[in-house]
Motif scaffolding. Structure first.
Motif, short mmCIF file in Angstrom:
data_model
loop_
_atom_site.label_atom_id
_atom_site.label_comp_id
_atom_site.label_asym_id
_atom_site.label_seq_id
_atom_site.Cartn_x
_atom_site.Cartn_y
_atom_site.Cartn_z
N THR A 60 66.89 59.08 -44.34
CA THR A 60 67.82 58.06 -43.92
C THR A 60 69.13 58.18 -45.20
N GLU A 61 68.34 58.33 -46.54
CA GLU A 61 69.42 58.43 -47.64
C GLU A 61 70.09 59.81 -47.51
N LEU A 62 69.67 60.96 -47.11
CA LEU A 62 70.22 61.95 -46.78
C LEU A 62 71.25 61.93 -45.89
N THR A 63 71.04 61.26 -44.82
CA THR A 63 71.96 61.08 -43.82
C THR A 63 73.06 60.36 -44.12
N VAL A 64 72.79 59.04 -44.85
CA VAL A 64 73.93 58.25 -45.12
C VAL A 64 74.67 58.69 -46.32
N HIS A 65 74.28 59.43 -47.04
CA HIS A 65 75.07 59.97 -48.07
C HIS A 65 75.97 60.93 -47.69
N ALA A 66 75.45 61.62 -46.65
CA ALA A 66 76.37 62.77 -46.17
C ALA A 66 77.55 62.07 -45.24
N LEU A 67 77.13 60.89 -44.46
CA LEU A 67 78.19 60.36 -43.71
C LEU A 67 79.03 59.52 -44.32
N GLU A 68 78.65 58.92 -45.60
CA GLU A 68 79.40 57.96 -46.47
C GLU A 68 80.62 58.93 -47.25
N LEU A 69 80.13 60.14 -47.68
CA LEU A 69 80.93 60.96 -48.30
C LEU A 69 81.94 61.95 -47.36
N GLY A 70 81.64 61.87 -46.19
CA GLY A 70 82.47 62.55 -45.29
C GLY A 70 82.49 63.93 -45.33
N ILE A 71 81.37 64.60 -45.77
CA ILE A 71 81.32 65.98 -45.91
C ILE A 71 81.09 66.80 -44.53
N SER A 72 81.06 68.11 -44.58
CA SER A 72 80.86 68.81 -43.20
C SER A 72 79.65 68.87 -43.06
N ILE A 73 79.27 68.55 -41.55
CA ILE A 73 77.82 68.45 -41.34
C ILE A 73 77.81 69.06 -39.90
N SER A 74 76.51 69.25 -39.42
CA SER A 74 76.44 69.71 -37.97
C SER A 74 74.97 69.40 -37.63
N GLU A 75 74.80 69.54 -36.44
CA GLU A 75 73.48 69.28 -35.75
C GLU A 75 73.08 70.08 -34.89
N MET A 76 72.05 70.79 -34.75
CA MET A 76 71.57 71.84 -33.80
C MET A 76 70.17 71.55 -33.38
N PRO A 77 70.04 71.58 -32.18
CA PRO A 77 68.68 71.54 -31.61
C PRO A 77 67.42 72.69 -32.03
N ALA A 78 66.37 72.15 -32.11
CA ALA A 78 65.32 72.96 -32.58
C ALA A 78 63.85 72.46 -32.07
N PRO A 79 62.94 73.38 -31.61
CA PRO A 79 61.54 73.05 -30.97
C PRO A 79 60.99 72.07 -32.05
N TYR A 80 60.20 71.17 -31.48
CA TYR A 80 59.30 70.41 -32.12
C TYR A 80 57.98 70.05 -31.36
N ARG A 81 56.85 70.57 -32.15
CA ARG A 81 55.63 70.49 -31.40
C ARG A 81 54.56 69.42 -32.04
N ALA A 82 53.49 69.25 -31.17
CA ALA A 82 52.58 68.28 -31.72
C ALA A 82 52.07 68.83 -33.01
N ARG A 83 51.38 68.20 -33.80
CA ARG A 83 50.49 68.60 -34.93
C ARG A 83 49.47 69.18 -34.25
N PRO A 84 48.72 70.36 -34.97
CA PRO A 84 47.50 70.87 -34.59
C PRO A 84 46.22 69.96 -34.57
N GLU A 85 45.31 70.24 -33.83
CA GLU A 85 44.16 69.30 -33.71
C GLU A 85 43.39 69.38 -34.90
#
Length: 335
Positions: free
Chosen positions: A201-226
């Protein structure tokens, strides 16, 4: 280590096609890339995570920061070829702060050591960062398979992300992702004050508040191994994140924060004072003196709150300027 080998995990085709980007070898030849893996008690998965990132980003430096593991995580990571270091202060935020202070690189890949994130997406995330050039690319999680994303976590992430979007700007759909790529300019100017899982959350808010160049891309997310257990506590960590959001609103947007308090106090004051005022206009008397005093006190507190907001807003603006100057003092990433 056989339990955590890549062949025993669910396989998926990532939406980021690495073949469409420059070869991973070229990235490592032209840029110093550091993969940062904070972890505690991830002996079952850390070997597979290191192997996957060594395959996806050959030539990169892979750092594992052990946060007081008791299951031999550090030894497994060292055997797998990672650079192992230790952070005794418990909490992911403490580990990330130490990582950002110690490690020198041009590009930083921050990822959890639980083998839920897709290492094959890393070259595309890095290429997006460099070609922008950007200072942060967030990997928005796309669940793969059953149990990849627990309903409670999904709901909490959506709610907290929406709160941050409402206050600071709607530029992320998955604020709590533990997989992101960052530039040296961002990492070395980031204060990292959080101690636990609220670091995202701190990383995100710091980036948003400073207005820096950011982007978001999709990436697979799997369950933890058993057999692998999450350290995330849905309710308590969610409360900590919400508390951090409130604190960040107070620190970064003090006028809005204190003006909201002032509006609430003034509203209660007016509600209490209205019947007293009507009685006074009709009879010239103030029969409910305690109510009148309370109403007056609340209105005074509202005025003080508004004044505090105005003063602190100037201070927050000066702090933001200093953070912006610290950020600009470092060179931008280059393709």
């Amino acid at each position: 280590m056989n339990e955590s080998s890549p062949s025993n995990r669910p396989q998926s085709q990532p939406p980021l096609a690495a073949g469409e980007h420059p070869a991973a070898e070229r990235l490592a030849q032209r840029h110093q890339i550091a993969v940062l893996i904070p972890c505690r008690d991830e002996a079952r998965t850390i070997g597979a995570v290191i192997a996957d990132f060594r395959k996806s980003l050959p030539g990169s430096d892979i750092y594992v920061y052990d946060n007081g593991s008791s299951d031999g995580t550090a030894e497994h990571a060292q055997t797998a070829g990672a650079l192992v270091r230790h952070e005794p202060l418990r909490g992911k935020g403490n580990v990330v702060r130490r990582m950002f202070a110690d490690v020198e690189a041009e590009v930083y890949v921050l990822v959890d050591g639980d083998d839920t994130y897709d290492a094959a997406s890393a070259p595309a995330l890095i290429q997006a960062l460099l070609s922008g050039p950007l200072d942060m690319v967030n990997a928005a999680r796309v669940p793969v398979g059953v149990g990849a994303y627990r309903p409670g976590h999904r709901l909490g992430n959506r709610a907290l992300t929406q709160i941050v979007a409402w206050v600071f700007g709607d530029r992320f759909s998955d604020m709590l992702s533990g997989y992101r790529v960052m530039s040296r300019r961002f990492v070395k100017s980031f204060p990292a004050l959080s101690s636990g899982f609220e670091i995202e959350t701190e990383l995100t808010v710091h980036a948003l508040e400073l207005g820096i160049s950011i982007s978001e891309m999709p990436a697979p997310y799997r369950a933890r191994p058993e057999g692998s257990a999450s350290k995330l506590r849905t309710v308590s960590d969610g409360i900590r994140i919400l508390r951090l959001i409130v604190t960040l609103v107070k620190e970064e947007r003090p006028f809005s924060f204190f003006a909201t308090i002032a509006a609430g106090l003034a509203s209660v004051s007016i509600i209490l004072a209205w019947p007293v005022l009507l009685t006074y206009l009709a009879t010239g008397l103030v029969p409910r003196l305690p109510t009148a005093v309370l109403s007056t006190g609340l209105m005074l507190l509202a005025s003080l709150s508004l004044a505090c907001g105005l003063i602190l807003d100037s201070t927050a603006r000066a702090r933001k300027e200093m953070k912006r100057l610290s950020y600009l003092a470092l060179p931008a990433p280059h393709p």
